[in-house]
Motif scaffolding. Structure first.
Motif, PDB file in Angstrom:
ATOM      1  N   ILE A  12       0.849  -1.199   0.000  1.00 23.21           N
ATOM      2  CA  ILE A  12       0.000   0.000   0.000  1.00 23.21           C
ATOM      3  C   ILE A  12       0.884   1.248   0.000  1.00 23.21           C
ATOM      4  N   TYR A  15       2.161   1.865  -3.455  1.00 21.33           N
ATOM      5  CA  TYR A  15       1.110   2.429  -4.299  1.00 21.33           C
ATOM      6  C   TYR A  15       0.953   3.928  -4.034  1.00 21.33           C
ATOM      7  N   ARG A  16       0.960   4.314  -2.772  1.00 16.66           N
ATOM      8  CA  ARG A  16       0.791   5.725  -2.440  1.00 16.66           C
ATOM      9  C   ARG A  16       2.010   6.548  -2.845  1.00 16.66           C
ATOM     10  N   ALA A 171      -5.805   0.417  -3.006  1.00 16.90           N
ATOM     11  CA  ALA A 171      -4.434   0.230  -3.465  1.00 16.90           C
ATOM     12  C   ALA A 171      -4.386  -0.993  -4.372  1.00 16.90           C
TER      13      ALA A 171
END
Length: 515
Positions: A12, A15-16, A171
């Motif tokens: 996650i 992804y961010r 995500a």
């Protein structure tokens, strides 16, 4: 389970970081701010005018042409919602009967779950923030209770749950070849921590206690305060009853043959894992509970970035133009405000005060007669520039004055129809994405019912002549669900007028008989 949750959090985080490094996070926040009247930089307010400058000489005005255009595109995309028709892949009577029942059941669920509202939210999010998501789940705590409370904990029959969400609350793997080839997806939702603790206390006692120990709803998501990627306007501030819960869905792969479903608050608080471990340390792999080919998470985006899995929305290109229109409006308002105040001039030494002039009907005595200075005038180029910005914003979304309802006086009807047709054609990619999501989501819904709806249920099905009937059903009535699909068809084909005209046409060519 803790290690899996920790690894998921790392994915996650990647992804961010991708959202930030590509500038997508900043554009999404700017678009969200603009949509809700805060201007792209987040410092505006469409509900009022403000003053700025060293002495408050500027009248700041925030417009929201962006929201008008985005809403127009959203309405255009969703207004002609496709009807659904279950198609049997075999011509036998059982397949045809399954298809007929499946279509009626789908219409029933569309009504009872208000899925059309979630569809609208998904499309609006996608048009504003480049991607909108719709997630279907099986909620084991919903539905009719099947057990006697006196004999043990409650057991419910379960029910479909559907929600829409933003790119900040989901995500996925940004390196995947395409959205249809994703092997995993993670998303977060809010839950009441007391209810959640009670529901897991028998299976996960340590996690249940950790839920009770949480004191701040915002504190359990490490990114909300760190990266500020979430939308502040959508957060519940100061509510300690709620907590964020992440859910990972991983399809079966060569490295993970049975797939996995994992729900967790953080790396130390796992509330569900399809990998079960008993007191002796024996691991039982229950596998991915949903269809092995379905994540049941569907993305809508008006367009995609060439060479990337990322979605794109033409509305992102309107943000700079919206800032310019705000500047033009501020200039016009400031000029109007300054032009309404008369400034006076007299020679130095003349004892004339503003207070003796402002009251009116005063006897003025001075060596020189005071003169009024010309007020501030708005340049004629400013309105022309604003009109150019308006035209550019409309053209970027394929809109025109005609499609926005402003038909120029004297325009021929055929030309107006041509402009409207061009607007629809420009938006065809977004409508195709919308139709694709609807087909995938409704087919997935039927597969989910076939997999989990084992108890007898009652559905309200639409019948002939718009009548309705209550029908008892269960998963066995959908045993042929893999033999038909849900496809988009024109809503016109579902109307009585169309069917009547079609029957007359077939009768006129002797393709059917009245008998």
């Amino acid at each position: 389970s803790d290690r899996a949750a920790s690894n998921t959090l790392e994915r996650i985080r990647r992804y961010r970081e991708w959202l930030k490094s590509t500038g997508r996070a900043a554009r999404m926040r700017r678009a969200w701010n603009t949509m809700y009247g805060r201007s792209p930089d987040g410092g505006g307010d469409t509900s009022r005018t403000t003053q700025s400058g060293e002495q408050g000489e500027y009248v700041d005005v925030t417009l929201n042409n962006f929201a008008t255009l985005v809403t127009q595109v959203t309405v255009r995309t969703t207004s002609n919602k496709p009807a659904f028709k279950a198609i049997a892949t075999n011509a036998d009577s059982a397949s045809m009967e399954d298809a007929s029942f499946g279509q009626g059941l789908l219409e029933s669920y569309d009504r009872s779950l208000s899925i059309a509202d979630r569809d609208w939210e998904m499309v609006e999010i996608g048009n504003v923030m480049q991607e909108g998501w719709e997630v279907f789940s099986w909620d084991t705590t919903a539905g009719k209770n099947l057990t006697d409370f006196a004999d043990g904990p409650a057991l419910n029959e379960g029910e479909i749950d559907v929600h829409s969400t933003t790119p900040f609350r989901i995500a996925y793997d940004p390196d995947a070849e395409s959205i249809d080839r994703l092997k995993w997806v993670a998303f977060k939702r809010r839950f009441n921590r007391f209810d959640l603790s009670k529901s897991i206390e028998d299976r996960y006692p340590l996690a249940a206690q950790k839920l009770l120990d949480l004191s701040d709803e915002r504190g359990n998501d490490e990114w909300d305060g760190e990266d500020d990627l979430d939308l502040r306007g959508q957060r519940s501030i100061g509510s300690s009853d709620m907590c964020w819960v992440w859910e990972l869905r991983h399809l079966p792969t060569a490295a993970l043959p049975n797939g996995r479903l994992l729900r967790f608050v953080n790396a130390e608080c796992v509330v569900f894992d399809s990998f079960a471990t008993d007191e002796a340390g024996t691991i039982t792999d229950n596998g991915y509970p949903y269809d092995p080919k379905e994540l049941h998470a569907h993305r809508y985006c008006p367009a995609t970035v060439i060479g990337s899995i990322a979605g794109h929305a033409p509305s992102s290109d309107l943000l700079g133009l919206q800032e310019l229109r705000d500047t033009v409006a501020t200039q016009a308002a400031t000029a109007a405000n300054a032009g309404g105040i008369s400034n006076m001039w007299s020679r130095s030494g003349d004892k004339v005060t503003l207070t003796s002039i402002a009251g009116g009907m005063n006897l003025l005595q001075s060596a020189t007669k005071p003169e009024m200075l010309p007020g501030v005038e708005l340049s004629a180029q400013i309105p022309a520039f604003d009109e150019m910005l308006k035209s550019n914003m409309q053209e970027r979304l394929g809109e025109s004055d005609v499609s926005m309802g402003n038909v120029p006086k004297g325009m021929p009807g055929n030309l107006a129809a041509l402009l409207e047709a061009k607007t629809v054609q420009f938006n065809s990619r977004g409508q195709a994405s919308y139709a694709h999501v609807l087909e995938r989501s409704r087919t997935g819904l039927l597969k989910m019912l076939k997999r989990f709806a084992n108890s007898d249920r009652i559905a309200v099905l639409g019948g002939v002549s718009k009548g309705f009937e209550h029908k008892t059903w269960s998963a066995k009535d959908l045993s042929g669900v893999d033999r038909f699909i849900v496809e988009s068809v024109s809503p016109l084909t579902q109307t009585k007028a169309f069917k009547t005209d079609a029957a007359k046409e077939l009768l006129s060519h002797a393709l059917i008989t009245k008998e």
